[in-house]
Enzyme design. Structure first.
Site, PDB file in Angstrom:
ATOM      1  N   ASP A  28      10.628   7.546  -7.138  1.00 14.68           N
ATOM      2  CA  ASP A  28       9.854   7.082  -5.993  1.00 14.68           C
ATOM      3  C   ASP A  28       9.343   5.676  -6.303  1.00 14.68           C
ATOM      4  OD1 ASP A  28       7.953   6.464  -4.095  1.00 14.68           O
ATOM      5  OD2 ASP A  28       7.054   8.455  -4.038  1.00 14.68           O
ATOM      6  N   PHE A  34       1.450  11.077  -6.200  1.00 12.68           N
ATOM      7  CA  PHE A  34       1.204  10.788  -4.792  1.00 12.68           C
ATOM      8  C   PHE A  34       2.514  10.320  -4.177  1.00 12.68           C
ATOM      9  CE2 PHE A  34       0.327   8.210  -1.115  1.00 12.68           C
ATOM     10  CZ  PHE A  34      -0.543   9.016  -0.401  1.00 12.68           C
ATOM     11  N   LYS A  39       7.602   0.639   2.204  1.00 15.16           N
ATOM     12  CA  LYS A  39       6.565  -0.388   2.170  1.00 15.16           C
ATOM     13  C   LYS A  39       7.140  -1.808   2.237  1.00 15.16           C
ATOM     14  CE  LYS A  39       3.008   2.536   0.139  1.00 15.16           C
ATOM     15  NZ  LYS A  39       2.364   2.852   1.416  1.00 15.16           N
TER      16      LYS A  39
END
Length: 408
Positions: free
Chosen positions: A231, A146, A260
Site C-alpha cells: 500500500d 491504516f 492520493k
C-alpha cells in the site's frame, strides 16, 4: 485579525459545522486558495502547507503542468464510463505501468477503492491460480495499519475509533505485529493468499520498519507462493525520495496500491498496478467503477506520471527530506522526544508532558504552519515536494518557537 475578517471566517465555519457531517475535526482555518507549498485563508492570511492533503498534493497546489492538463481535458470530455473506450485511458495506463515496471493497471478513484480492489484481486488469484478452497482465503495484515475506512478495511484495523459501532466485520484477515517478519511467516497457512503491508505506516505516526523487514517479507511471500501487496497510497509517487518506498529498500511487490498524489491534488485517481498473471484474473463484469479511468482523471494522471518519469521530483524529495530531518532533529531535547521518516515524510513525537499533538498543531497554525497530529503527541510533516529550503526552515523555526512557548 480584525472583527470583519473574523466574521468572514466564522460564517464558513458555522455553515460547515451545521450542515457537514462531523466525521473530521479540522483545524479552524478556512482555506480559499493555494499556490505551490502555500495556501491562503478567507481572511487573506498565508500558511505553509506541511500536510499536502496527506500526500495528495505532493507536487504543490496548482502545479502548472497538472492544471494545464486538466483544463485542456475539461474542454474536450470528462466522463464516458468504462462502457466505452476513451482516448486518455490507454496512454495513462501505459505510462503508469512503465513507471512501476509492471504491465497492467486497474484504475479506480480513491485509495480505499484501490485497497478494496487489491483484496478482491488477491482472493480471486488465490482461488483461480493458487487453488485455495472457495471462501477460505485469508490475507495477513499488520497491527497499527491504516488502509482506509470502508467496512471491509476497518474489519482488520486495530483502531477502535474507526471500528466502534460499525460491525459486524468482514472475516478473512490475520493481523501480526508490524516489522516482525518471523511473526508474519508463522501466520501463513494453506489459506493465505496475500500479505498487505504499508511500507511505512502513515496514520500510525510515520512508523518506519527495520531495514531488513520488507526484503524479508518479499522473500517469505515468494517462498510460500503468497502475494505481496504494498500500500503505497501515501508513501508512493515521490514522497519518500523514490518513486515508491519499496524502491528505497530494494524490493518489488506483486501489487502496488496507489492513490492520493496520482490525482495531482485535482481529481481522485487511484490504481492497482501489477502484472497480467495476477491482475489478469479479473473478468469483465466482476469489478468496476463508473468514474474509474475517466478521461479527466487519466489526463491528469498522465501528467503526474510525466513529472515523475524524469526522477527530479524523487531526488528533490530526498534532498529536502534530509534538510528537514536535520532541522527537526535539532529540536530533540527541547520538547521533541523523537523523529523518524523517509524523504519529505516525517513523524515528530512531542513530549506528552508538554502538550498533545493537537495543541501543537493549533499553535503552529497561529504561526502560519499547517500540520496534522496523530495518536496523542505525534505530529506529521509532509510538505509538498516543491517547497523550498527556506520554507522548511520556516516550519522548523515555528515549531521551535512553539516548543519554547510551551516550556516557558
Amino acid at each position: 485579525m480584525s472583527a470583519v475578517t473574523e466574521s468572514v471566517a466564522s460564517t464558513y465555519l458555522d455553515q460547515e459545522n451545521l450542515h457537514a457531517a462531523h466525521n473530521y475535526h479540522p483545524l479552524e482555518v478556512v482555506v480559499e486558495s493555494g499556490h505551490g507549498a502555500w495556501v491562503t485563508d478567507v481572511t487573506g492570511r498565508k500558511y505553509l502547507d506541511c500536510l499536502a492533503a496527506y500526500s495528495a498534493v505532493n507536487f504543490g497546489h496548482g502545479h502548472p503542468a497538472l492544471i494545464a492538463a486538466a483544463k485542456a481535458q475539461l474542454d474536450r470530455i470528462t466522463l464516458t464510463s468504462r462502457a466505452f473506450h476513451n482516448d486518455q485511458l490507454g496512454p495513462f495506463v501505459t505510462a503508469l505501468a512503465k513507471l512501476a515496471n509492471k504491465d497492467m493497471v486497474l484504475p479506480m478513484n480513491t485509495g480505499a477503492e484501490a485497497v478494496e480492489s487489491g483484496i478482491k484481486i488477491a482472493r480471486a488469484w488465490g482461488y483461480r491460480v493458487k487453488g485455495v478452497p472457495q471462501n477460505r482465503a485469508t490475507i495477513i495484515v499488520a497491527d497499527g495499519n491504516f488502509h482506509g475506512r470502508t467496512t471491509t478495511i476497518i474489519s482488520f484495523s486495530n483502531d477502535e475509533q474507526a471500528r466502534a459501532d460499525f460491525g459486524p466485520f468482514t472475516p478473512g484477515f490475520v493481523s501480526v505485529p508490524y516489522g516482525d517478519a518471523a511473526a508474519l511467516e508463522a501466520a501463513i497457512d494453506e489459506t493465505t493468499v496475500a500479505v498487505l503491508i504499508e511500507p511505512i505506516q502513515g496514520e500510525a505516526g510515520i512508523v518506519v520498519p527495520p531495514a531488513d523487514y520488507l526484503p524479508a517479507v518479499r522473500e517469505i511471500t515468494t517462498r510460500h507462493n503468497v502475494l505481496f501487496i504494498a500500500d503505497e497510497i501515501q508513501s508512493g509517487l515521490g514522497r519518500t525520495g523514490a518513486t515508491f518506498q519499496c524502491d528505497n529498500v530494494g524490493v518489488v511487490p506483486d501489487l502496488y496500491l496507489l492513490g492520493k498524489a496520482l490525482g495531482g491534488g485535482i481529481v481522485p485517481v487511484s490504481a492497482v498496478v501489477g502484472n497480467k498473471d495476477i491482475l489478469g484474473v479479473l473478468r469483465p463484469g466482476e469489478h468496476g467503477s463508473t468514474f474509474g479511468g475517466n478521461p479527466l482523471a487519466a489526463a491528469v494522471g498522465s501528467a503526474v506520471v510525466a513529472l515523475l518519469a524524469t526522477g527530479e521530483m524523487q531526488e528533490r524529495a530526498r534532498v529536502l527530506g534530509e534538510y528537514l530531518q536535520r532541522g527537526l532533529t535539532s529540536l530533540i531535547g527541547r520538547g521533541v522526544v523523537g523523529i523518524r521518516g523517509a524523504g519529505l515524510w516525517v513523524g515528530v513525537d512531542i513530549d506528552p508532558a508538554l502538550a498533545t499533538g493537537r495543541e501543537v498543531c493549533e499553535r503552529l497554525m497561529q504561526r502560519g504552519v499547517l500540520v496534522k497530529d496523530t495518536h496523542g503527541s505525534t505530529i506529521r510533516f509532509a510538505p509538498p515536494i516543491v517547497a523550498s529550503e527556506s520554507d522548511l526552515e520556516f516550519a522548523v523555526e515555528q515549531l521551535s518557537a512553539v516548543l519554547d512557548d510551551l516550556r516557558a
